[in-house]
Design an enzyme around this catalytic site. Structure first.
Site, PDB file in Angstrom:
ATOM      1  N   ASP A  35      42.779 -10.843 -10.088  1.00  0.00           N
ATOM      2  CA  ASP A  35      43.569 -11.268  -8.932  1.00  0.00           C
ATOM      3  C   ASP A  35      44.721 -10.310  -8.605  1.00  0.00           C
ATOM      4  O   ASP A  35      45.641 -10.663  -7.875  1.00  0.00           O
ATOM      5  CB  ASP A  35      44.131 -12.681  -9.166  1.00  0.00           C
ATOM      6  CG  ASP A  35      45.022 -12.756 -10.409  1.00  0.00           C
ATOM      7  OD1 ASP A  35      45.162 -11.742 -11.105  1.00  0.00           O
ATOM      8  OD2 ASP A  35      45.571 -13.842 -10.671  1.00  0.00           O
ATOM      9  N   GLY A  80      48.247 -12.151 -20.814  1.00  0.00           N
ATOM     10  CA  GLY A  80      47.059 -12.635 -21.521  1.00  0.00           C
ATOM     11  C   GLY A  80      46.145 -11.483 -21.886  1.00  0.00           C
ATOM     12  O   GLY A  80      45.960 -10.566 -21.093  1.00  0.00           O
TER      13      GLY A  80
END
Ligand code: F6P
Length: 338
Positions: free
Chosen positions: A128, A10
């Site tokens: 993350d 992304g």
């Protein structure tokens, strides 16, 4: 040297700053940079473009990635892996810089284990990725969510409503956590903490009685109802966009409190737009560091932020284990839930 650069997964703000940082530093060494278009797909199809000063000079403040991106996973098929390795040679690359999150760097780690000279640059708005304190893209995403929060709180107060803001973040709650604390939300729901509806309703009603409105932040990855049969991407991740977590939390809250409740989902708005200062600087720094790592022969590693310093961390330490929100942050969140 001839260095290939790709952006995978992304997109997020700061990717162009990283590409630019790499190209600027490569010029110091007299290297040639080649952009691989559309992530790992660009290597498979040999779609390339030269990256010179003119191409990257003006891109530091532009969102997205000038190289394009995809979620292509060459390790889905051994033939594609061989094609990837063969094309690195065919394009004449001496080294590769892969800019991406867990999936893209997971591919890089596997290629490095097979002897490919690859260096990683961490990015993800989800923040993350293990092995680095922060990734660029996160600060911009939270800044967008904070702007949305301010607007939603205004309208919530005017109508004496409860408003729920759904933010991205996949299976880690960092975006929701920072948005919740940074916006002064009355309740923040993250995937790491299962929902206790009695506690949520108590918290929301206490805030509502005091302020005549309540503002809730929820991460898209929170399990509100059992989900099955959702579409998976190339890396086996569930696509969360159709889950409707925000609207579902709003529906349940309205039912349980009897107070008019609305929700807003900002989705991909968090991914685009001009990067914040933090993301411009971090993107630039890791891009520069990646080229220095190529020249130091630091392959199979990524340019990671450790405190305020950049260090080379083995890709194997970064991938495969998501950096989720630990208990100390959950405890901090509780301090602001009154
Ligand atoms: O990993 C970044 C991210 O924005 C997640 O927060 C989100 O779940 C996902 O990508 C959305 O992916 P796509 O752009 O394929 O819809």
């Amino acid at each position: 040297m001839r260095i290939g650069i790709l952006t995978g997964g992304g997109d997020c703000s700061g990717l162009n700053a990283a590409i630019r940082g790499a190209v600027f530093r490569a010029l110091d060494y007299g290297d040639e940079c080649i952009g691989l278009v559309g992530g790992w797909q660009g290597l498979l199809s040999r779609e390339i473009e030269p990256l010179d000063l003119a191409r990257v000079d003006e891109i530091i403040d532009r969102g997205g990635t000038i190289l394009g991106t995809s979620r292509t996973n060459p390790f889905k098929d051994p033939v594609l892996v061989q094609q990837t390795i063969a094309n690195i040679a065919a394009i004449g690359l001496d080294a590769l810089i892969a800019i991406g999150g867990d999936d893209t760097l997971g591919v890089a780690a596997k290629l490095a284990a097979m002897g490919v000279k690859v260096v990683g640059v961490p990015k993800t708005m989800d923040n993350d990725l293990s092995g680095t304190d922060f990734t660029f893209g996160f600060d911009t995403a939270v800044s967008v969510a904070l702007d949305a929060s301010r607007r939603l709180k205004d309208t919530a107060l005017s109508h004496r409503r409860i408003i729920v803001l759904e933010v991205m973040g996949r299976h880690a709650g960092w975006v929701a956590l920072y948005t919740g604390i940074g916006s002064g939300a009355d309740c923040t729901l993250i995937p790491e903490v299962p929902i206790d509806w009695d506690a949520v309703v108590r918290q929301v009603m206490t805030a509502y009685k005091r302020k005549k409105y309540a503002f809730i932040v929820v991460s898209e990855g929170v399990e509100v109802t059992q989900v099955t049969g959702e579409k998976l991407d190339d890396f086996g991740h569930m696509l969360l966009q159709n889950r409707g977590v925000g609207p579902e939390v709003a529906r349940i809250l309205e039912e349980k409190t009897g107070i008019s409740t609305r929700s807003a989902t900002i989705g991909h708005i968090q991914r685009g737009g001009s990067p914040t200062l933090f993301d411009r600087i971090l993107g630039s720094r890791v891009g520069v560091k990646a080229v220095e790592m190529v020249h130091d022969g630091d392959f199979g590693k990524m340019a990671a932020l450790c405190g305020i310093k950049l260090i080379a961390v083995p890709l194997t330490e970064a991938v495969g284990k998501l950096k989720t929100v630990p208990q100390e942050w959950v405890d901090l969140l509780k301090v602001f839930s009154k």
